[in-house]
Write an enzyme that holds these catalytic residues in place. Structure first.
Site, short mmCIF file in Angstrom:
data_model
loop_
_atom_site.label_atom_id
_atom_site.label_comp_id
_atom_site.label_asym_id
_atom_site.label_seq_id
_atom_site.Cartn_x
_atom_site.Cartn_y
_atom_site.Cartn_z
N GLY A 13 39.21 68.28 48.84
CA GLY A 13 39.23 67.63 47.34
C GLY A 13 38.07 67.95 46.63
NE ARG A 135 35.29 52.13 44.01
CZ ARG A 135 35.77 52.95 43.12
NH1 ARG A 135 36.31 52.54 41.98
NH2 ARG A 135 35.63 54.26 43.24
CB CYS A 175 32.20 58.53 38.95
SG CYS A 175 34.09 58.62 38.30
CD GLN A 203 34.79 57.88 32.67
OE1 GLN A 203 34.93 56.64 32.10
NE2 GLN A 203 35.49 58.21 33.98
CB SER A 206 34.63 67.52 37.80
OG SER A 206 33.52 66.69 37.54
N GLY A 207 35.94 64.47 37.09
CA GLY A 207 36.35 62.93 37.49
C GLY A 207 37.66 62.63 37.78
CD GLU A 229 37.74 55.74 35.57
OE1 GLU A 229 38.36 55.42 36.33
OE2 GLU A 229 37.04 56.27 35.83
CE LYS A 232 39.74 52.44 39.03
NZ LYS A 232 39.86 54.04 39.21
CG HIS A 270 31.43 60.35 34.36
ND1 HIS A 270 32.07 61.54 34.05
CD2 HIS A 270 32.12 59.69 35.18
CE1 HIS A 270 33.33 61.67 34.97
NE2 HIS A 270 33.27 60.52 35.72
#
Ligand code: NAP
Length: 379
Positions: A13, A135, A175, A203, A206-207, A229, A232, A270
């Site tokens: 990935g 997490r 991220c 952001q 690629s995130g 997001e 988080k 980001h």
């Protein structure tokens, strides 16, 4: 002494490929095991990633600088990709001393990732994870070494809770928070209470992994929603700012964070626009800048290979930081801040930038592993 043999789960990935580019020149670790989905299993690594992204940042030896176009070590291209679900294969290598730990960069159902990472740990293989699955597991530390390296001290309690002998799990945070966590911590560490934080993130595509956001949705556009997001971004800092107590991590009660997360047509990096309200004691702008300039990485005397010498870089130009110009600063591991100024609503405001697949993903994971080696948990 030879290098420590490591594996990458999710090796095909976006983040997995970035891991392998960083590991290609790593002084302590060597990638010997790559695993992904059953779709890739059985192929040579170079066949499995052919035509996929390959936009990793790494050190360009000829020009002696960090740049794009990084790739895996030649011998990694010849490795056969394993099915990440076949834990027994990795366990066998581990028993023979041929695999020390794995990085997890898996993108699949959260419960499935959690269960799989636990199977690796139970088989005696430490897991340094990028995924969100663990997490919020109470005894799993969510590490940014410059901020909460001491949370790694929960590992013996985690092993005891689970009956694991050698294995354990650590994670790195999302991220989206990397562009401001170190600057905020530097101020907290100097005794400035953080009461409220208002953050708007921009952001990079690629995130979202590979193939990620369809180009026609994001080119010439801003998408004001990234699933999960904002939650988080608002909650993970509280665990990271928390304290270790009786074998548990007790979350911090503040700051209260309000986040707007947007997807923008930037490849990597980001950006976050941040306003901060302090408690009764408030630093002036010059004090904030001098704290950031002086802030150093996880105990400087144990400088880790992936650690930035200057974790926070201040740009004084009115139009910086910018992703294209600043994301690779300090191996892609620094947070670049700019536009530090008073805030008419809160106390100060600034713009922070970090590289999402390096500091925010693979580079952060490698730094965590270096910390764990330094603390004697892997090796
Ligand atoms: P990605 O490009 O979609 O890669 C996903 C990887 O997971 C691939 O190697 C894929 O293998 C593997 N995979 C998918 N389904 C699987 C299955 N059923 N069994 C085993 N392996 C499976 O995603 P990414 O952006 O690299 O993200 C990887 C992880 O890092 C995610 O948890 C993400 O949330 C986290 N993360 C990403 C970023 C970022 O900037 N991209 C930042 C921080 C954290 P195949 O190629 O065989 O399908």
């Amino acid at each position: 002494m030879g290098k420590i043999p490591v594996g990458v789960l999710g090796a095909t990935g976006m983040v997995g490929q970035q891991y392998l580019a960083l590991l290609a020149r790593h002084p302590w670790f060597e990638a010997v095991y790559v695993a992904a989905s059953p779709r890739s299993a059985g192929k040579l690594y170079r066949e499995a990633v052919f035509g996929k992204w390959q936009h990793a940042a790494s050190y360009d030896a000829e020009r002696q600088c960090w740049d794009y176009g990084g790739t895996y070590a030649p011998q990694v291209g010849d490795l056969t990709v394993e099915d990440a679900g076949n834990v027994e294969k990795a366990a066998e290598l581990s028993r023979k001393g041929k695999l020390s730990f794995v990085f997890s960069a898996l993108e699949m159902d959260k419960d499935a990732v959690k269960a799989l990472e636990e199977r690796y740990a139970a088989a005696g293989i430490p897991v340094v994870s990028n995924a969100q699955a663990n997490r919020w597991t109470e005894d799993v530390p969510m590490l940014i070494p410059e901020v909460n390296w001491a949370h790694a001290g929960i590992i013996p309690a985690q092993r005891k809770n689970r009956g694991w002998d050698k294995g354990f799990i650590v994670v790195k945070p999302n991220c989206s928070i990397q562009s401001y966590m170190i600057p905020l911590f530097a101020l907290l560490d100097k005794g400035y209470e953080l009461k409220r934080v208002f953050v708007t993130t921009m952001q990079a595509v690629s995130g979202a992994g590979f193939p990620g956001v369809p180009s026609l949705n994001v080119l010439d556009n801003v998408v004001p929603f990234i699933g999960g997001e904002e939650e988080k971004t608002e909650q993970e800092p509280l665990k990271i700012f928390g304290r270790l107590q009786d074998g548990k991590i007790v979350n911090a009660a503040s700051p209260v964070i309000a986040a707007h997360c947007n997807r923008v047509p930037v490849t990597d990096g980001h950006t976050a626009c941040v306003s901060v309200e302090f408690g009764a004691k408030k630093p002036g702008i010059d004090e904030v800048k001098s704290i950031w300039r002086a802030f150093q990485s996880y105990p400087q005397e144990h400088m880790l290979a992936m650690a930035p010498e200057h974790p926070v870089i201040i740009r004084e130009e009115a139009d910086r930081p910018q992703p294209r110009k600043d994301r690779l600063m300090e191996k892609g591991m620094a947070v670049t801040v700019g536009r530090v100024r008073p805030c008419p609503l809160f106390d100060i405001r600034f713009v922070g930038l970090s590289h999402n697949t390096v500091r925010g993903a693979a580079g952060g994971g490698v730094l965590n592993a270096e910390l764990l080696k330094e603390m004697g948990y892997i090796g």
